[in-house]
Design a protein around this motif. Structure first.
Motif, PDB file in Angstrom:
ATOM      1  N   TYR A  80       0.825  -1.211   0.000  1.00 51.66           N
ATOM      2  CA  TYR A  80       0.000   0.000   0.000  1.00 51.66           C
ATOM      3  C   TYR A  80       0.859   1.261   0.000  1.00 51.66           C
ATOM      4  O   TYR A  80       0.328   2.370   0.085  1.00 51.66           O
ATOM      5  CB  TYR A  80      -0.920   0.019   1.222  1.00 51.66           C
ATOM      6  N   ASN A  81       2.176   1.090  -0.058  1.00 49.01           N
ATOM      7  CA  ASN A  81       3.129   2.197  -0.066  1.00 49.01           C
ATOM      8  C   ASN A  81       2.908   3.079   1.158  1.00 49.01           C
ATOM      9  O   ASN A  81       2.799   2.579   2.267  1.00 49.01           O
ATOM     10  CB  ASN A  81       3.008   2.991  -1.371  1.00 49.01           C
ATOM     11  N   GLU A  82       2.810   4.409   0.972  1.00 47.21           N
ATOM     12  CA  GLU A  82       2.705   5.309   2.120  1.00 47.21           C
ATOM     13  C   GLU A  82       1.284   5.428   2.650  1.00 47.21           C
ATOM     14  O   GLU A  82       1.041   6.185   3.589  1.00 47.21           O
ATOM     15  CB  GLU A  82       3.237   6.697   1.755  1.00 47.21           C
ATOM     16  N   GLN A  83       0.346   4.725   2.038  1.00 42.94           N
ATOM     17  CA  GLN A  83      -1.009   4.731   2.581  1.00 42.94           C
ATOM     18  C   GLN A  83      -1.035   3.993   3.925  1.00 42.94           C
ATOM     19  O   GLN A  83      -1.635   4.466   4.884  1.00 42.94           O
ATOM     20  CB  GLN A  83      -1.965   4.064   1.584  1.00 42.94           C
ATOM     21  N   TYR A  84      -0.392   2.839   3.988  1.00 41.35           N
ATOM     22  CA  TYR A  84      -0.258   2.085   5.234  1.00 41.35           C
ATOM     23  C   TYR A  84       1.188   1.606   5.344  1.00 41.35           C
ATOM     24  O   TYR A  84       1.478   0.442   5.079  1.00 41.35           O
ATOM     25  CB  TYR A  84      -1.225   0.898   5.266  1.00 41.35           C
ATOM     26  N   PRO A  85       2.108   2.481   5.698  1.00 44.59           N
ATOM     27  CA  PRO A  85       3.528   2.111   5.705  1.00 44.59           C
ATOM     28  C   PRO A  85       3.893   1.269   6.924  1.00 44.59           C
ATOM     29  O   PRO A  85       3.149   1.181   7.902  1.00 44.59           O
ATOM     30  CB  PRO A  85       4.233   3.469   5.755  1.00 44.59           C
ATOM     31  N   PHE A  86       5.070   0.636   6.836  1.00 46.99           N
ATOM     32  CA  PHE A  86       5.617  -0.093   7.975  1.00 46.99           C
ATOM     33  C   PHE A  86       6.453   0.899   8.785  1.00 46.99           C
ATOM     34  O   PHE A  86       7.539   1.289   8.369  1.00 46.99           O
ATOM     35  CB  PHE A  86       6.478  -1.264   7.510  1.00 46.99           C
ATOM     36  N   ILE A  87       5.935   1.315   9.929  1.00 46.12           N
ATOM     37  CA  ILE A  87       6.613   2.292  10.783  1.00 46.12           C
ATOM     38  C   ILE A  87       7.298   1.541  11.913  1.00 46.12           C
ATOM     39  O   ILE A  87       6.672   0.752  12.618  1.00 46.12           O
ATOM     40  CB  ILE A  87       5.612   3.312  11.354  1.00 46.12           C
ATOM     41  N   CYS A  88       8.583   1.786  12.082  1.00 44.81           N
ATOM     42  CA  CYS A  88       9.356   1.050  13.080  1.00 44.81           C
ATOM     43  C   CYS A  88       9.692   1.937  14.275  1.00 44.81           C
ATOM     44  O   CYS A  88       9.525   3.154  14.236  1.00 44.81           O
ATOM     45  CB  CYS A  88      10.650   0.510  12.460  1.00 44.81           C
ATOM     46  N   SER A  89      10.166   1.304  15.325  1.00 42.66           N
ATOM     47  CA  SER A  89      10.604   2.000  16.534  1.00 42.66           C
ATOM     48  C   SER A  89      12.108   1.835  16.682  1.00 42.66           C
ATOM     49  O   SER A  89      12.606   0.697  16.679  1.00 42.66           O
ATOM     50  CB  SER A  89       9.899   1.426  17.772  1.00 42.66           C
ATOM     51  N   PRO A  90      12.870   2.929  16.781  1.00 42.37           N
ATOM     52  CA  PRO A  90      14.326   2.796  16.983  1.00 42.37           C
ATOM     53  C   PRO A  90      14.633   2.042  18.276  1.00 42.37           C
ATOM     54  O   PRO A  90      13.806   1.960  19.195  1.00 42.37           O
ATOM     55  CB  PRO A  90      14.795   4.261  17.062  1.00 42.37           C
ATOM     56  N   ASP A  91      15.832   1.484  18.336  1.00 45.96           N
ATOM     57  CA  ASP A  91      16.210   0.667  19.495  1.00 45.96           C
ATOM     58  C   ASP A  91      16.215   1.457  20.789  1.00 45.96           C
ATOM     59  O   ASP A  91      15.991   0.902  21.861  1.00 45.96           O
ATOM     60  CB  ASP A  91      17.593   0.047  19.263  1.00 45.96           C
ATOM     61  N   ASN A 113      14.124  -8.878   2.307  1.00 45.21           N
ATOM     62  CA  ASN A 113      13.610  -7.952   3.322  1.00 45.21           C
ATOM     63  C   ASN A 113      14.368  -8.063   4.640  1.00 45.21           C
ATOM     64  O   ASN A 113      14.224  -7.196   5.508  1.00 45.21           O
ATOM     65  CB  ASN A 113      12.116  -8.196   3.551  1.00 45.21           C
ATOM     66  N   MET A 114      15.148  -9.138   4.792  1.00 45.83           N
ATOM     67  CA  MET A 114      15.977  -9.243   5.997  1.00 45.83           C
ATOM     68  C   MET A 114      17.023  -8.136   6.062  1.00 45.83           C
ATOM     69  O   MET A 114      17.528  -7.804   7.141  1.00 45.83           O
ATOM     70  CB  MET A 114      16.679 -10.606   6.028  1.00 45.83           C
ATOM     71  N   LEU A 115      17.343  -7.542   4.919  1.00 45.93           N
ATOM     72  CA  LEU A 115      18.377  -6.510   4.875  1.00 45.93           C
ATOM     73  C   LEU A 115      17.869  -5.144   5.324  1.00 45.93           C
ATOM     74  O   LEU A 115      18.660  -4.220   5.510  1.00 45.93           O
ATOM     75  CB  LEU A 115      18.934  -6.408   3.450  1.00 45.93           C
ATOM     76  N   TYR A 116      16.562  -5.016   5.487  1.00 47.55           N
ATOM     77  CA  TYR A 116      15.998  -3.754   5.993  1.00 47.55           C
ATOM     78  C   TYR A 116      16.058  -3.795   7.522  1.00 47.55           C
ATOM     79  O   TYR A 116      15.076  -4.108   8.194  1.00 47.55           O
ATOM     80  CB  TYR A 116      14.550  -3.575   5.522  1.00 47.55           C
ATOM     81  N   ASN A 117      17.189  -3.472   8.066  1.00 53.33           N
ATOM     82  CA  ASN A 117      17.393  -3.653   9.508  1.00 53.33           C
ATOM     83  C   ASN A 117      17.842  -2.390  10.225  1.00 53.33           C
ATOM     84  O   ASN A 117      18.244  -2.453  11.385  1.00 53.33           O
ATOM     85  CB  ASN A 117      18.407  -4.771   9.754  1.00 53.33           C
ATOM     86  N   ILE A 118      17.788  -1.245   9.565  1.00 48.48           N
ATOM     87  CA  ILE A 118      18.189   0.016  10.196  1.00 48.48           C
ATOM     88  C   ILE A 118      16.963   0.904  10.309  1.00 48.48           C
ATOM     89  O   ILE A 118      16.415   1.347   9.295  1.00 48.48           O
ATOM     90  CB  ILE A 118      19.294   0.721   9.388  1.00 48.48           C
ATOM     91  N   CYS A 119      16.527   1.163  11.513  1.00 44.49           N
ATOM     92  CA  CYS A 119      15.348   2.008  11.729  1.00 44.49           C
ATOM     93  C   CYS A 119      15.801   3.444  11.949  1.00 44.49           C
ATOM     94  O   CYS A 119      16.488   3.751  12.923  1.00 44.49           O
ATOM     95  CB  CYS A 119      14.551   1.509  12.937  1.00 44.49           C
ATOM     96  N   ARG A 120      15.414   4.312  11.030  1.00 45.71           N
ATOM     97  CA  ARG A 120      15.744   5.736  11.169  1.00 45.71           C
ATOM     98  C   ARG A 120      14.680   6.561  10.454  1.00 45.71           C
ATOM     99  O   ARG A 120      13.829   6.027   9.730  1.00 45.71           O
ATOM    100  CB  ARG A 120      17.123   6.041  10.599  1.00 45.71           C
ATOM    101  N   ALA A 121      14.735   7.860  10.686  1.00 43.45           N
ATOM    102  CA  ALA A 121      13.722   8.759  10.133  1.00 43.45           C
ATOM    103  C   ALA A 121      13.957   9.008   8.654  1.00 43.45           C
ATOM    104  O   ALA A 121      15.093   9.240   8.222  1.00 43.45           O
ATOM    105  CB  ALA A 121      13.712  10.076  10.892  1.00 43.45           C
ATOM    106  N   GLY A 122      12.891   8.947   7.868  1.00 49.47           N
ATOM    107  CA  GLY A 122      12.936   9.287   6.454  1.00 49.47           C
ATOM    108  C   GLY A 122      12.309  10.648   6.204  1.00 49.47           C
ATOM    109  O   GLY A 122      12.244  11.502   7.104  1.00 49.47           O
ATOM    110  N   ASP A 123      11.851  10.856   5.000  1.00 48.94           N
ATOM    111  CA  ASP A 123      11.284  12.149   4.618  1.00 48.94           C
ATOM    112  C   ASP A 123       9.769  12.149   4.542  1.00 48.94           C
ATOM    113  O   ASP A 123       9.159  13.207   4.453  1.00 48.94           O
ATOM    114  CB  ASP A 123      11.832  12.585   3.252  1.00 48.94           C
ATOM    115  N   GLN A 124       9.144  10.972   4.560  1.00 46.96           N
ATOM    116  CA  GLN A 124       7.724  10.877   4.258  1.00 46.96           C
ATOM    117  C   GLN A 124       6.927  10.424   5.469  1.00 46.96           C
ATOM    118  O   GLN A 124       7.308   9.479   6.156  1.00 46.96           O
ATOM    119  CB  GLN A 124       7.496   9.894   3.107  1.00 46.96           C
ATOM    120  N   ASN A 125       5.811  11.107   5.724  1.00 44.31           N
ATOM    121  CA  ASN A 125       4.847  10.690   6.736  1.00 44.31           C
ATOM    122  C   ASN A 125       3.752   9.848   6.083  1.00 44.31           C
ATOM    123  O   ASN A 125       3.594   9.878   4.855  1.00 44.31           O
ATOM    124  CB  ASN A 125       4.227  11.907   7.423  1.00 44.31           C
TER     125      ASN A 125
END
Length: 258
Positions: A160-171, A216-228
């Motif tokens: 769903y792209n940015e309609q329902y994004p996967f939002i993570c919590s930093p460590d 998708n295992m390589l997406y392992n860094i949670c940080r802020a992007g540009d899009q809400n």
């Protein structure tokens, strides 16, 4: 009534245009007959002494204005949408209901002020707690695309792209969604389970011909992007957006409870 049969983006059919003209002519003639029978104004029982009759005149002139603008290519239809409200002046029970609603408007104003005050309190709290947090996404390491020669997105996106994004919590933040919870990569509708290969050539060491890599295992860094979320519309980055988000949450909760 004709607006219910009109498809936006297409020109009105001749039948709908004739129906609109007939309805407007009917109510205009009715208005003129009543003004001739009762008199226009000047005494208690005159036509314009009744506020509902003034409302009818407003709707009639408004619809005539809509038709006038339509002849110049401006399809407003604002007053035509208000046309069904003529029923209020013709059904006594509906007039009574509207009169009661108008009488309690001052009380509703107090309730509205309290509601907005509560929204403001929660909005201030949300800005303090979650400003910028909805921008957090699960990113790749910078050298991953070049290392594996893969055209992967910089951060994980759902279907769903940015309609329902996967939002993570930093460590360093308390939260339940971590990058380890990103759903597996899929090929042909099947979830992949192999770990990415260790060699830079991208060969699947020890893997079968039908196996696939869970990139998708390589997406392992949670940080802020540009899009809400929702194309940037939902966030708590400032008090204005926080008001909107809290109001939407309250509205959805009220509808769900109903």
């Amino acid at each position: 009534m004709s607006l219910g049969m009109y498809w936006p983006g297409f020109e009105k059919s001749d039948n709908i245009k004739i129906l609109d003209a007939f309805v407007l002519a009917f109510f205009v003639i009715e208005m003129l007959i009543k003004m001739l029978a009762k008199g226009g104004f000047g005494y208690k029982e005159s036509y314009l002494s009744n506020h509902w009759n003034k409302f009818d005149i407003f709707i009639n002139f408004g619809e005539a204005f809509d038709y006038f603008m339509e002849s110049f290519g401006f399809d407003l239809q604002v007053f035509q949408a208000l046309g069904p409200m003529r029923l209020i002046s013709r059904v006594a029970s509906m007039r009574d209901v509207m009169t009661v609603l108008l009488d309690i408007l001052p009380l509703l104003g107090s309730v509205l002020f309290l509601f907005l005050f509560v929204i403001h309190i929660f909005a201030v709290m949300a800005v303090q707690l979650w400003a910028g947090q909805l921008r957090n996404r699960c990113f790749l390491e910078e050298d991953i695309p070049s290392k594996y020669n893969m055209s992967l997105d910089p951060y994980y996106t759902t279907k769903y792209n940015e309609q329902y994004p996967f939002i993570c919590s930093p460590d360093n933040m308390n939260g339940e969604r971590r990058c380890r919870d990103v759903p597996p990569y899929k090929e042909n509708g099947n979830a992949c389970s192999l770990a990415p290969p260790r060699n830079a050539a991208g060969a699947l060491v020890g893997a079968g011909a039908n196996a696939c890599v869970n990139w998708n295992m390589l997406y392992n860094i949670c940080r802020a992007g540009d899009q809400n979320p929702n194309m940037g519309a939902i966030n708590f980055d400032n008090i204005g957006y926080a008001w909107i988000a809290i109001f939407q949450s309250a509205s959805i909760g009220t509808c769900a409870g109903a």
